[in-house]
Design an enzyme around this catalytic site. Structure first.
Site, PDB file in Angstrom:
ATOM      1  N   CYS A  76       0.571  -1.513   0.477  1.00  0.00           N
ATOM      2  CA  CYS A  76       0.294   0.525  -0.109  1.00  0.00           C
ATOM      3  C   CYS A  76       0.946   1.428  -0.158  1.00  0.00           C
ATOM      4  CB  CYS A  76      -0.909  -0.108   1.081  1.00  0.00           C
ATOM      5  SG  CYS A  76      -1.890  -1.270   1.572  1.00  0.00           S
TER       6      CYS A  76
ATOM      7  N   ARG B 282       3.161   0.580  -4.976  1.00  0.00           N
ATOM      8  CA  ARG B 282       3.171  -0.374  -4.214  1.00  0.00           C
ATOM      9  C   ARG B 282       1.738  -1.044  -3.860  1.00  0.00           C
ATOM     10  NH1 ARG B 282       6.835   1.382  -0.725  1.00  0.00           N
ATOM     11  NH2 ARG B 282       5.517   0.303   1.030  1.00  0.00           N
TER      12      ARG B 282
ATOM     13  N   TRP C  31      -3.312  -2.417  -1.615  1.00  0.00           N
ATOM     14  CA  TRP C  31      -3.130  -3.614  -2.146  1.00  0.00           C
ATOM     15  C   TRP C  31      -3.467  -4.613  -0.674  1.00  0.00           C
ATOM     16  CZ3 TRP C  31      -0.479  -8.478   0.196  1.00  0.00           C
ATOM     17  CH2 TRP C  31       0.171  -9.087  -0.841  1.00  0.00           C
TER      18      TRP C  31
ATOM     19  N   ASN D 203      -0.413   1.224   6.056  1.00  0.00           N
ATOM     20  CA  ASN D 203      -0.122   0.323   4.757  1.00  0.00           C
ATOM     21  C   ASN D 203       0.894   0.092   5.292  1.00  0.00           C
ATOM     22  OD1 ASN D 203       1.796  -1.069   3.340  1.00  0.00           O
ATOM     23  ND2 ASN D 203       3.713   1.164   3.756  1.00  0.00           N
ATOM     24  N   GLY D 204       0.532  -1.596   6.619  1.00  0.00           N
ATOM     25  CA  GLY D 204       0.512  -3.244   6.932  1.00  0.00           C
ATOM     26  C   GLY D 204      -0.495  -4.312   7.233  1.00  0.00           C
TER      27      GLY D 204
ATOM     28  N   GLU E 116      15.386 -15.579 -14.353  1.00  0.00           N
ATOM     29  CA  GLU E 116      14.698 -14.486 -13.784  1.00  0.00           C
ATOM     30  C   GLU E 116      13.576 -13.832 -15.623  1.00  0.00           C
ATOM     31  OE1 GLU E 116      13.966 -11.835 -12.090  1.00  0.00           O
ATOM     32  OE2 GLU E 116      14.071  -9.882 -13.217  1.00  0.00           O
TER      33      GLU E 116
ATOM     34  N   LYS F 205      10.587 -12.943 -15.398  1.00  0.00           N
ATOM     35  CA  LYS F 205       9.557 -10.946 -16.750  1.00  0.00           C
ATOM     36  C   LYS F 205       8.320 -11.125 -17.001  1.00  0.00           C
ATOM     37  CE  LYS F 205      11.228  -9.109 -14.246  1.00  0.00           C
ATOM     38  NZ  LYS F 205      11.833  -9.435 -13.003  1.00  0.00           N
TER      39      LYS F 205
ATOM     40  N   GLU G 253       5.456 -12.302 -15.285  1.00  0.00           N
ATOM     41  CA  GLU G 253       4.880 -11.552 -14.393  1.00  0.00           C
ATOM     42  C   GLU G 253       4.165 -10.423 -15.534  1.00  0.00           C
ATOM     43  OE1 GLU G 253       6.892 -10.006 -11.207  1.00  0.00           O
ATOM     44  OE2 GLU G 253       8.811  -9.501 -12.440  1.00  0.00           O
TER      45      GLU G 253
ATOM     46  N   HIS H  40      14.962 -34.619 -17.122  1.00  0.00           N
ATOM     47  CA  HIS H  40      14.655 -35.285 -16.051  1.00  0.00           C
ATOM     48  C   HIS H  40      12.763 -34.749 -15.787  1.00  0.00           C
ATOM     49  CE1 HIS H  40      18.767 -36.079 -15.843  1.00  0.00           C
ATOM     50  NE2 HIS H  40      19.275 -35.345 -15.483  1.00  0.00           N
TER      51      HIS H  40
ATOM     52  N   LYS I 212       5.159  -3.494  -5.231  1.00  0.00           N
ATOM     53  CA  LYS I 212       6.574  -3.911  -5.751  1.00  0.00           C
ATOM     54  C   LYS I 212       7.521  -3.652  -4.618  1.00  0.00           C
ATOM     55  CE  LYS I 212      10.416  -1.151  -8.122  1.00  0.00           C
ATOM     56  NZ  LYS I 212      10.562  -2.586  -8.922  1.00  0.00           N
TER      57      LYS I 212
END
Ligand code: F6R
Length: 594
Positions: A2, A27, A71, A97-98, A467, A471, A474, A490, A589
């Site tokens: 947030c 955020r 969020w 925020n939290g 990575e 990318k 997402e 395998h 983020k």
């Protein structure tokens, strides 16, 4: 997560809050809202993005206000659950925020005492708790409410009749921006950079009372002075500057990011030996903790450090280490996190400190929580990264790790100096990859038709495969998996076929022959193969369906050019599929919850 923002001054608060929220959307962005005080408190909020709220919200007049972009943790994204939240009389507004861990217990008690709740959020208890204690003395009310809350709660409070705002910082970032007859509060710098470059970083546990002309900060009941800092980022860096998305701009900024980050660790062309807060004696082994993209940068770091220092390096996701990680007492460890706020990594840092470790943080955000916990902080110089998906901060982390390894390596002076020179050539090599963007657009168009993709690599390009896959998944929502090239046979071979392309990273190093063998095995099972290969490699074209060309560099530095090509591939694939590139669904983020 947030983002929260507050303003008190002489100007109208509404446009300042809404502009700031747009910059904090990285955020969290499932809903947003503002509250403005003008006599009464007016609230406007909804389960929409900030741009839509800007268009829909009526004009709210007033020169003090607060805002939030969410969020969701407690309660689905909805108009009711969006912040700000109010007390029973609509006279106290809170953004948060939290997570309040004991919110259920507090809520039950407050309901028994006659309070009525309307949302499913943990945040609403804060407004009611302050209401319970508020009898005209703001400081007492905030301090009493805070004493009852457990968890993480960085909040901004707006109360009818009070001049200004009250703030609390607990386990999520909060800065105060200093202006002339006006002051700002925000989760992060970009939201206030249009108005001021003078800030105060609050510390954990601080409570602040902010009017247009004054700032008072208390810690453990006593008034304290927090130092003023000047922000080095400029407004331009936090804007799109003509690019369609922040992500594309940030990918293109990487040559500059490499120069700035290496410049930070070098004076008059020589490495600054105390940059890393470590000594050669600390270099017998190394533990690195991180999450997400920073974890993959750490894995590249493992290969680099093991190669150049010949010491064992252990890398773990911080979220796993927190529950299962055992360490010897003492030693030096690294925590890598672009935001400086990732809850799992911060917790791992605390755990390491408790076991006597010296913890070195590598982060991109000055004044972040990580820098407060760490024994020593190494800053990367990526500038503000707005897009949720990390690109240039990953590159800056790689540079910090290369430089660390080159600073402590026991290789001969001539060899080291030659490697440092080659590393300094990387901005030009990355620029070459960027100049080839048009051809990558064409490969992305092809890739965008598929729903499953494998990325494979070996050695230090194995984490680049991880990575690259992260990318792609997402931002384009294509299911992508990164694999060590030798591992694909395998089990995952069962998934190969014409509808599952494989992207193979094929540098001309000691992994080359093995990669060619893997590619032939994959082709024999019908999967299309896109190879990421060095310029001048003509053999590869006969083996694969498509080739993305990158410049030839020293094998040690191949991750640098390869990741840029994969970032561009992911970006253009997502663009082709019409995805929300800078703000992918369900993400934020800085992940400030466990
Ligand atoms: C992916 C991404 C995330 C972050 C992760 C850790 O593009 O950005 O995976 O890397 O949330 O963030 P930091 O580095 O701030 O700890």
């Amino acid at each position: 997560m947030c983002g929260i923002i507050g303003y008190t001054g002489e100007k109208q608060a509404q446009p300042i809050l809404l502009n700031g929220l747009a910059k904090l959307e990285y955020r969290g962005y499932d809903s947003c809202g503002i509250a403005i005080a003008a006599g009464d408190i007016a609230v406007y909020k909804d389960a929409v993005r900030v741009e839509a709220l800007k268009k829909a919200s009526p004009k709210l007049t007033g020169t003090s206000g607060i805002g939030h972009t969410r969020w969701a943790t407690h309660g689905a994204p909805s108009q009711i659950n969006a912040h700000p939240h109010l007390d029973c009389n609509g006279e106290i507004a809170v953004v948060h925020n939290g997570v309040i861990n004991n919110y259920q217990e507090l809520r039950n008690r407050l309901i028994e005492e006659g309070h009525t709740f309307v949302s499913e959020t943990d945040t609403e208890v804060i407004a009611h708790l302050i209401e319970k204690y508020y009898g005209g003395n703001l400081e007492e009310a905030i301090e009493s409410a805070v004493a009852e809350m457990e968890g993480s709660y960085t909040i901004i409070v707006l109360i009818k009749g009070e001049s200004g705002l009250a703030v609390v910082r607990k386990e999520s970032p909060l800065i105060i921006g200093l202006g002339d007859k006006e002051n700002f509060v925000s989760s992060d710098v970009p939201a206030i950079l249009d108005y001021t470059d003078r800030v105060i970083y609050l510390e954990d546990g601080d409570i602040g009372f902010i009017t247009r002309n004054s700032i008072k900060v208390k810690s453990a009941g006593k008034e304290v002075k927090r130092e003023e800092h000047k922000i080095l980022w400029n407004v331009e860096e936090a804007q799109k500057s003509g690019y369609e998305h922040f992500l594309l701009k940030e990918i293109h900024e990487q040559p500059k990011v490499i120069r700035n980050t290496l410049g930070e660790y070098t004076r008059e062309a020589e490495p600054v030996t105390d940059t890393f807060g470590m000594e050669s004696a600390d270099m017998e082994s190394m533990l690195i903790l991180a999450c997400g993209t920073s974890y993959y940068a750490s894995l590249v770091g493992k290969y680099i450090i093991e190669e150049l220092l010949r010491i064992p390096v252990r890398v773990e996701p911080a979220s796993e280490f927190n529950y299962f990680g055992h360490t010897l007492a003492g030693g030096v460890s690294l925590a890598i996190l672009q935001s400086g706020e990732t809850a799992d990594t911060l917790r791992a840092m605390k755990k390491l400190k408790e076991s006597g470790h010296k913890v070195i943080a590598i982060t991109n955000v000055v004044g972040s929580t990580a820098s407060r916990i760490a024994s020593h902080t190494v800053y990367t110089r990526a500038g503000p990264e707005i897009s949720v998906a990390a690109t240039k901060t990953f590159m800056a982390q790689l540079m910090a790790l290369y430089w660390l390894a080159l600073s402590f390596s026991r290789l001969g002076t001539r060899k080291l100096s030659s490697l440092r020179n080659e590393l300094r050539q990387m901005p030009g090599k990355v620029q070459q990859v960027l100049d080839g963007e048009e051809s990558i657009v064409e490969h992305a168009r092809y890739l965008s038709r598929f729903e499953n993709v494998f990325f494979i690599g070996r050695g230090m390009n194995y984490p680049i495969a991880l990575e690259g896959a992260l990318k792609l998944k997402e931002i384009s929502y294509i299911h992508a998996e990164g694999y060590a090239a030798g591992e694909l046979k395998h089990g995952p071979f069962a998934l190969l076929g014409t509808d599952t392309p494989v992207i193979a990273i094929v540098p001309g190093d000691n992994t080359y022959e093995a990669m060619l063998t893997n590619i032939k095995e994959i082709k024999a099972r019908g999967s299309p193969v896109i190879a990421l290969a060095e310029e001048g490699n003509e053999t590869i074209e006969e083996l694969v369906d498509r080739v993305i060309t990158v410049p030839r560099v020293n094998p040690l530095f191949t991750p640098v050019v390869n990741i840029v090509a994969l970032q561009l591939l992911a970006y253009h694939t997502a663009r082709e599929r019409g995805c929300s590139i800078d703000y992918p669904r369900n993400l934020a983020k800085s992940v400030t919850v466990e």
